[in-house]
Write a protein that holds these residues in place. Structure first.
Motif, PDB file in Angstrom:
ATOM      1  N   GLN A 244       6.152 -25.465 -14.511  1.00 28.84           N
ATOM      2  CA  GLN A 244       5.328 -25.371 -13.300  1.00 28.84           C
ATOM      3  C   GLN A 244       4.812 -23.955 -13.094  1.00 28.84           C
ATOM      4  OE1 GLN A 244       4.468 -28.125 -11.045  1.00 28.84           O
ATOM      5  NE2 GLN A 244       2.966 -26.500 -10.782  1.00 28.84           N
TER       6      GLN A 244
ATOM      7  N   ASP B  16       0.923 -23.012 -12.976  1.00 32.55           N
ATOM      8  CA  ASP B  16       0.300 -22.304 -11.844  1.00 32.55           C
ATOM      9  C   ASP B  16      -0.422 -21.043 -12.326  1.00 32.55           C
ATOM     10  OD1 ASP B  16       1.222 -24.217 -10.106  1.00 32.55           O
ATOM     11  OD2 ASP B  16       2.988 -23.075  -9.482  1.00 32.55           O
TER      12      ASP B  16
ATOM     13  N   GLY C 160      -3.535 -22.107 -14.273  1.00 26.31           N
ATOM     14  CA  GLY C 160      -4.516 -22.902 -13.502  1.00 26.31           C
ATOM     15  C   GLY C 160      -4.675 -24.326 -14.004  1.00 26.31           C
ATOM     16  N   VAL C 161      -3.559 -24.927 -14.436  1.00 24.37           N
ATOM     17  CA  VAL C 161      -3.585 -26.328 -14.874  1.00 24.37           C
ATOM     18  C   VAL C 161      -2.434 -27.081 -14.211  1.00 24.37           C
ATOM     19  CG1 VAL C 161      -4.666 -25.864 -17.114  1.00 24.37           C
ATOM     20  CG2 VAL C 161      -2.180 -25.804 -16.918  1.00 24.37           C
ATOM     21  N   THR C 162      -2.346 -28.376 -14.476  1.00 30.93           N
ATOM     22  CA  THR C 162      -1.239 -29.152 -13.930  1.00 30.93           C
ATOM     23  C   THR C 162      -0.034 -29.040 -14.869  1.00 30.93           C
ATOM     24  OG1 THR C 162      -1.938 -31.157 -15.079  1.00 30.93           O
ATOM     25  CG2 THR C 162      -2.801 -30.823 -12.861  1.00 30.93           C
TER      26      THR C 162
ATOM     27  N   GLN D  30       1.637 -31.425 -16.001  1.00 35.95           N
ATOM     28  CA  GLN D  30       1.525 -32.479 -17.020  1.00 35.95           C
ATOM     29  C   GLN D  30       0.752 -31.986 -18.240  1.00 35.95           C
ATOM     30  OE1 GLN D  30       1.284 -33.008 -13.795  1.00 35.95           O
ATOM     31  NE2 GLN D  30       2.839 -34.558 -13.386  1.00 35.95           N
ATOM     32  N   THR D  31      -0.199 -31.086 -18.020  1.00 34.73           N
ATOM     33  CA  THR D  31      -0.961 -30.544 -19.146  1.00 34.73           C
ATOM     34  C   THR D  31      -0.081 -29.640 -20.006  1.00 34.73           C
ATOM     35  OG1 THR D  31      -3.060 -30.731 -18.002  1.00 34.73           O
ATOM     36  CG2 THR D  31      -2.949 -29.088 -19.748  1.00 34.73           C
TER      37      THR D  31
ATOM     38  N   ARG E 121       0.408 -33.055 -27.925  1.00 29.13           N
ATOM     39  CA  ARG E 121      -0.444 -34.222 -27.699  1.00 29.13           C
ATOM     40  C   ARG E 121      -1.799 -33.860 -27.109  1.00 29.13           C
ATOM     41  NH1 ARG E 121       4.559 -37.195 -25.818  1.00 29.13           N
ATOM     42  NH2 ARG E 121       5.120 -38.422 -27.626  1.00 29.13           N
ATOM     43  N   TYR E 122      -2.000 -32.590 -26.884  1.00 32.72           N
ATOM     44  CA  TYR E 122      -3.292 -32.162 -26.346  1.00 32.72           C
ATOM     45  C   TYR E 122      -3.660 -30.807 -26.942  1.00 32.72           C
ATOM     46  CZ  TYR E 122      -6.952 -30.781 -23.114  1.00 32.72           C
ATOM     47  OH  TYR E 122      -8.142 -30.362 -22.594  1.00 32.72           O
TER      48      TYR E 122
ATOM     49  N   MET F 285       3.756 -37.479 -11.284  1.00 29.44           N
ATOM     50  CA  MET F 285       2.559 -38.338 -11.403  1.00 29.44           C
ATOM     51  C   MET F 285       1.326 -37.544 -10.958  1.00 29.44           C
ATOM     52  SD  MET F 285       1.905 -42.122  -9.750  1.00 29.44           S
ATOM     53  CE  MET F 285       3.271 -42.977 -10.495  1.00 29.44           C
ATOM     54  N   THR F 286       0.284 -37.565 -11.760  1.00 30.52           N
ATOM     55  CA  THR F 286      -0.921 -36.799 -11.424  1.00 30.52           C
ATOM     56  C   THR F 286      -1.763 -37.547 -10.380  1.00 30.52           C
ATOM     57  OG1 THR F 286      -2.285 -37.831 -13.107  1.00 30.52           O
ATOM     58  CG2 THR F 286      -1.031 -35.896 -13.774  1.00 30.52           C
TER      59      THR F 286
ATOM     60  N   ARG G 202      -1.655 -25.228  -5.630  1.00 30.36           N
ATOM     61  CA  ARG G 202      -1.348 -26.005  -6.827  1.00 30.36           C
ATOM     62  C   ARG G 202      -2.591 -26.772  -7.325  1.00 30.36           C
ATOM     63  NH1 ARG G 202       4.563 -27.955  -7.020  1.00 30.36           N
ATOM     64  NH2 ARG G 202       4.663 -25.713  -7.253  1.00 30.36           N
ATOM     65  N   VAL G 203      -2.765 -26.749  -8.630  1.00 29.27           N
ATOM     66  CA  VAL G 203      -3.919 -27.420  -9.243  1.00 29.27           C
ATOM     67  C   VAL G 203      -3.707 -28.934  -9.222  1.00 29.27           C
ATOM     68  CG1 VAL G 203      -5.201 -27.696 -11.401  1.00 29.27           C
ATOM     69  CG2 VAL G 203      -4.374 -25.448 -10.730  1.00 29.27           C
ATOM     70  N   VAL G 204      -4.720 -29.670  -8.795  1.00 27.88           N
ATOM     71  CA  VAL G 204      -4.611 -31.133  -8.695  1.00 27.88           C
ATOM     72  C   VAL G 204      -5.078 -31.808  -9.989  1.00 27.88           C
ATOM     73  CG1 VAL G 204      -5.376 -33.176  -7.413  1.00 27.88           C
ATOM     74  CG2 VAL G 204      -4.898 -31.042  -6.206  1.00 27.88           C
ATOM     75  N   SER G 205      -6.142 -31.279 -10.581  1.00 31.18           N
ATOM     76  CA  SER G 205      -6.606 -31.831 -11.865  1.00 31.18           C
ATOM     77  C   SER G 205      -7.228 -30.710 -12.694  1.00 31.18           C
ATOM     78  CB  SER G 205      -7.606 -32.963 -11.640  1.00 31.18           C
ATOM     79  OG  SER G 205      -8.798 -32.455 -11.114  1.00 31.18           O
ATOM     80  N   ASP G 206      -7.232 -30.903 -14.000  1.00 31.63           N
ATOM     81  CA  ASP G 206      -7.752 -29.863 -14.889  1.00 31.63           C
ATOM     82  C   ASP G 206      -8.584 -30.490 -16.008  1.00 31.63           C
ATOM     83  OD1 ASP G 206      -5.926 -30.922 -16.675  1.00 31.63           O
ATOM     84  OD2 ASP G 206      -4.376 -29.482 -16.146  1.00 31.63           O
ATOM     85  N   GLU G 207      -8.858 -29.698 -17.048  1.00 34.80           N
ATOM     86  CA  GLU G 207      -9.741 -30.174 -18.120  1.00 34.80           C
ATOM     87  C   GLU G 207      -9.189 -31.397 -18.852  1.00 34.80           C
ATOM     88  OE1 GLU G 207      -9.950 -26.713 -20.754  1.00 34.80           O
ATOM     89  OE2 GLU G 207      -8.463 -27.692 -22.031  1.00 34.80           O
ATOM     90  N   ARG G 208      -7.843 -31.466 -18.983  1.00 35.90           N
ATOM     91  CA  ARG G 208      -7.250 -32.629 -19.667  1.00 35.90           C
ATOM     92  C   ARG G 208      -7.474 -33.903 -18.864  1.00 35.90           C
ATOM     93  NH1 ARG G 208      -2.310 -33.777 -18.604  1.00 35.90           N
ATOM     94  NH2 ARG G 208      -1.336 -35.556 -19.595  1.00 35.90           N
ATOM     95  N   ASP G 209      -7.339 -33.793 -17.544  1.00 37.53           N
ATOM     96  CA  ASP G 209      -7.592 -34.958 -16.686  1.00 37.53           C
ATOM     97  C   ASP G 209      -9.045 -35.418 -16.816  1.00 37.53           C
ATOM     98  OD1 ASP G 209      -4.953 -35.068 -15.390  1.00 37.53           O
ATOM     99  OD2 ASP G 209      -5.543 -33.152 -14.542  1.00 37.53           O
TER     100      ASP G 209
ATOM    101  N   GLU H  13       2.137 -39.838 -22.858  1.00 39.26           N
ATOM    102  CA  GLU H  13       2.632 -38.460 -22.767  1.00 39.26           C
ATOM    103  C   GLU H  13       3.769 -38.329 -21.770  1.00 39.26           C
ATOM    104  OE1 GLU H  13      -0.863 -36.509 -21.610  1.00 39.26           O
ATOM    105  OE2 GLU H  13      -1.855 -36.750 -23.531  1.00 39.26           O
TER     106      GLU H  13
END
Lengths: 74, 133
Positions: free
Chosen positions: A24, A28, A31-33, A35-36, A44-45, B1-2, B56-63, B128
């Motif tokens: 996390q 932060d 600047g990504v989530t 999950q990324t 996987r990415y 969960m996103t 906090r970032v909610v979505s990014d390039e992968r999303d 993932e």
């Protein structure tokens, strides 16, 4: 038969090398989530060049220390 | 969960609810039961998941990549369904396709589009799911 080119990374090792930085915290800073970050560590990415630079910057190292391109064999 | 996963689940729940309401009301109300499809408007609530929470970032390039691929899959399935429906309609209804069928096909198309997109989003994120700390 040529193998598929891939990009591997050392994000997980570098996170632990920087005082057990959490996914996390890195997310932060980059600047990504979270999950990324999870997807990146699992291979996987493959990130965009911009995100690769941001992650390297967040980890305080050069981009070539984080990511490694394994080109296709001929 | 996103945020995208939450939105996908909401879409699927809304689509399932609207379908159940229409099927349940149809025996009693006939074609008026299709008014239950107005429940699909609840899909708009998924914007709530994309509102920022602090820094906090909610979505990014992968999303965005995942969503783009899901939209392609959804439009592919919709196109197949559209062509199939166009070929089958004359066989089922003869040369006079009822206007009601045409009207409701718009709602069905919406459900296919949103439903397939939501499933595709969940499938891509599901691959993932491990490696979290």
């Amino acid at each position: 038969m040529p193998s598929k080119p891939s990009v591997t990374n050392r994000i997980r090792q570098l996170r632990f090398a920087r005082g057990e930085m959490t996914q996390q915290q890195l997310a932060d800073a980059a600047g990504v989530t979270r999950q990324t970050i999870i997807a990146l560590e699992a291979g996987r990415y493959v990130p965009s060049l911009l995100l690769a630079f941001r992650i390297a910057q967040a980890l305080g190292v050069g981009i070539e220390e984080v990511f490694c391109f394994n080109g296709a064999s001929r | 969960m996103t945020a995208a996963q939450k939105a996908a689940w909401l879409n699927l729940i809304v689509i399932a609810s609207a379908t159940i309401v229409v099927v349940a009301l149809y025996p009693a109300f006939g074609s008026k039961a299709f008014a239950g499809l107005s429940l699909l408007a609840l899909c708009a609530l998924n914007v709530l998941f994309h509102w920022g929470r602090g820094r906090r970032v909610v979505s990014d390039e992968r999303d965005e990549h995942i969503n783009r691929r899901a939209v392609v899959w959804a439009y592919g399935v919709l196109w197949l369904a559209f062509v199939s429906a166009a070929l089958l309609a004359p066989l089922v209804f003869g040369q006079a396709v009822p206007v009601r069928v045409i009207q409701n096909s718009v709602w069905v198309a919406f459900m296919i589009l949103i439903g397939v997109q939501s499933i595709a989003v969940l499938v891509q994120y599901g691959r993932e799911a491990s490696h979290a700390e």
